[in-house]
Design a protein around this motif. Structure first.
Motif, mmCIF file in Angstrom:
data_model
loop_
_atom_site.group_PDB
_atom_site.id
_atom_site.type_symbol
_atom_site.label_atom_id
_atom_site.label_comp_id
_atom_site.label_asym_id
_atom_site.label_seq_id
_atom_site.Cartn_x
_atom_site.Cartn_y
_atom_site.Cartn_z
ATOM 1 N N PHE A 50 -19.188 15.383 -5.621
ATOM 2 C CA PHE A 50 -19.773 14.014 -6.024
ATOM 3 C C PHE A 50 -20.730 13.755 -5.116
ATOM 4 C CE2 PHE A 50 -15.812 13.928 -8.705
ATOM 5 C CZ PHE A 50 -16.161 13.898 -9.966
ATOM 6 N N ALA A 51 -21.138 14.543 -4.209
ATOM 7 C CA ALA A 51 -22.195 14.027 -3.142
ATOM 8 C C ALA A 51 -23.518 13.821 -3.986
ATOM 9 C CB ALA A 51 -22.454 15.367 -2.133
ATOM 10 N N GLY A 52 -23.976 12.736 -3.510
ATOM 11 C CA GLY A 52 -25.178 12.346 -4.204
ATOM 12 C C GLY A 52 -24.932 11.432 -5.397
ATOM 13 N N LYS A 53 -23.650 11.119 -5.752
ATOM 14 C CA LYS A 53 -23.387 10.444 -7.026
ATOM 15 C C LYS A 53 -22.942 9.040 -6.597
ATOM 16 C CE LYS A 53 -24.033 13.992 -9.775
ATOM 17 N NZ LYS A 53 -25.011 14.237 -10.779
ATOM 18 N N ASP A 54 -23.393 8.120 -7.498
ATOM 19 C CA ASP A 54 -22.825 6.752 -7.170
ATOM 20 C C ASP A 54 -21.455 6.438 -8.252
ATOM 21 O OD1 ASP A 54 -25.145 5.108 -5.352
ATOM 22 O OD2 ASP A 54 -25.571 6.982 -6.260
ATOM 23 N N ILE A 55 -20.424 5.838 -7.848
ATOM 24 C CA ILE A 55 -19.268 5.391 -8.416
ATOM 25 C C ILE A 55 -19.020 4.009 -8.440
ATOM 26 C CG2 ILE A 55 -17.075 6.007 -9.015
ATOM 27 C CD1 ILE A 55 -18.906 8.893 -7.405
ATOM 28 N N LEU A 56 -18.646 3.197 -9.387
ATOM 29 C CA LEU A 56 -18.285 2.175 -9.418
ATOM 30 C C LEU A 56 -16.858 1.948 -10.133
ATOM 31 C CD1 LEU A 56 -18.862 -1.096 -9.365
ATOM 32 C CD2 LEU A 56 -19.931 -1.027 -11.476
ATOM 33 N N VAL A 57 -16.139 1.374 -9.202
ATOM 34 C CA VAL A 57 -14.474 1.340 -9.891
ATOM 35 C C VAL A 57 -14.173 -0.089 -9.913
ATOM 36 C CG1 VAL A 57 -12.214 2.074 -9.436
ATOM 37 C CG2 VAL A 57 -13.973 3.597 -8.822
ATOM 38 N N THR A 58 -13.867 -0.603 -11.227
ATOM 39 C CA THR A 58 -13.358 -1.997 -11.062
ATOM 40 C C THR A 58 -11.701 -1.914 -10.800
ATOM 41 O OG1 THR A 58 -13.022 -2.111 -13.588
ATOM 42 C CG2 THR A 58 -15.277 -2.717 -12.925
ATOM 43 N N GLY A 59 -11.182 -3.090 -10.245
ATOM 44 C CA GLY A 59 -9.900 -3.078 -10.203
ATOM 45 C C GLY A 59 -9.529 -2.247 -8.947
ATOM 46 N N GLY A 60 -10.493 -1.696 -8.011
ATOM 47 C CA GLY A 60 -10.367 -0.759 -7.159
ATOM 48 C C GLY A 60 -9.832 -1.300 -5.740
ATOM 49 N N SER A 61 -9.153 -2.593 -5.775
ATOM 50 C CA SER A 61 -8.870 -2.998 -4.238
ATOM 51 C C SER A 61 -7.586 -2.475 -4.172
ATOM 52 C CB SER A 61 -9.136 -4.439 -4.105
ATOM 53 O OG SER A 61 -8.328 -5.189 -5.176
ATOM 54 N N SER A 62 -6.653 -2.202 -5.263
ATOM 55 C CA SER A 62 -5.263 -1.642 -4.825
ATOM 56 C C SER A 62 -4.746 -0.709 -6.033
ATOM 57 C CB SER A 62 -4.402 -2.818 -4.857
ATOM 58 O OG SER A 62 -4.332 -3.705 -6.125
ATOM 59 N N GLY A 63 -3.472 -0.244 -5.804
ATOM 60 C CA GLY A 63 -3.005 0.469 -6.867
ATOM 61 C C GLY A 63 -3.830 1.843 -7.373
ATOM 62 N N ILE A 64 -3.902 2.141 -8.723
ATOM 63 C CA ILE A 64 -4.421 3.094 -9.287
ATOM 64 C C ILE A 64 -6.035 3.297 -8.970
ATOM 65 C CG2 ILE A 64 -4.793 4.069 -11.530
ATOM 66 C CD1 ILE A 64 -1.983 3.200 -12.297
ATOM 67 N N GLY A 65 -6.653 1.861 -9.209
ATOM 68 C CA GLY A 65 -7.880 1.852 -8.949
ATOM 69 C C GLY A 65 -8.485 2.199 -7.667
ATOM 70 N N LEU A 66 -7.811 1.850 -6.612
ATOM 71 C CA LEU A 66 -7.835 2.293 -5.259
ATOM 72 C C LEU A 66 -7.780 3.827 -4.997
ATOM 73 C CD1 LEU A 66 -8.853 1.456 -2.382
ATOM 74 C CD2 LEU A 66 -6.213 0.781 -2.160
#
Length: 252
Positions: free
Chosen positions: A13-29
């Motif tokens: 995923f080099a050069g790719k931009d990813i956005l994760v909601t709920g990403g501060s803990s658990g599965i999202g993190l």
């Protein structure tokens, strides 16, 4: 997680931009960490300042940028989306459950808003960016999209709705080269399920229904997310992939 990450090319995923909601803990993190370890530029969103600060302070997360956005607020979502220059992958991971309280109207609507409506809001907010990149959306459903739990009617309804939303958006966005899929976690050891996996009786009952006779970990979701966002899944869209150790197809 190392054995999972080692399965993939290190610069996938080099050069790719990813956005994760709920990403501060658990599965999202965990999913955010997975993308970052394969070279992705990752932004993880959360609503809790405490969790965001703790995640940002962890040396494991130095490659991840953490931001606070209320997924119930359409204006905040759109304002955040306008700060992005490009996006390749959206992971809709925000979710809550309020056992027993979900029979109350206000709580029911809050759970639906976070778990289902936010996934549509983020998809629409970043749609122009995903069109430009011919990107990927990963929605988070649940094993409760398929089976019932009488204590969480809103959670179950919202997660069932995610499956419908995923299928419809796959066809709506497909002509622009955007793939839309869902992942359905089972019983994984997270803060949300801590009351169950720390109690020996329900913990063992749940483990025994699983075909693999154990609880899932957050890392068990990472490989699935990476695969569905990768070129290896380039003809998969409108699908849901259960990651539940065979729980839904089992029986007590």
């Amino acid at each position: 997680m190392k054995d999972i990450i080692d399965t993939f090319r290190p610069d996938l995923f080099a050069g790719k931009d990813i956005l994760v909601t709920g990403g501060s803990s658990g599965i999202g993190l965990a999913i955010a960490q997975g993308f970052a370890r394969l070279g992705g530029s990752v932004i993880a969103l959360g609503s809790s300042e405490t969790k965001l600060k703790a995640a940002a302070a962890d040396p494991e997360n130095t490659a991840i940028r953490f931001e606070r956005v209320d997924v119930r607020d359409p204006e905040a979502i759109n304002a955040f989306a306008r700060t992005l220059r490009k996006l390749d992958v959206l992971v809709n991971g925000a979710g809550i459950a309020r056992p027993e309280a979900e029979f109350e109207d206000a709580t029911y609507m809050e759970v639906m808003d976070v778990n289902l409506n936010s996934q549509m809001r983020f998809a629409m907010a970043v749609l122009p960016l995903l069109k430009a990149s011919r990107g990927v959306i990963l929605n988070t459903a649940s094993m409760l999209s398929y089976v019932s739990d009488p204590l969480v009617p809103a959670y179950g309804a919202s997660k069932s709705g995610v499956l419908g939303l995923t299928r419809h958006l796959a066809h709506a966005f497909g002509p622009d080269g955007i793939r839309v899929n869902a992942i359905s976690p089972g019983y994984h050891k997270t803060d949300m399920t801590k009351g169950l996996w720390t109690d020996p009786v329900p913990a063992e009952k749940i483990a025994q229904r699983s075909a693999l006779k154990r609880w899932g970990t957050v890392d068990d979701l990472v490989g699935t997310a990476l695969f569905l966002a990768s070129p290896a899944a380039k003809f998969i869209t409108g699908a849901d992939l259960p990651v539940d150790g065979g729980f839904v197809v089992g029986g007590f």
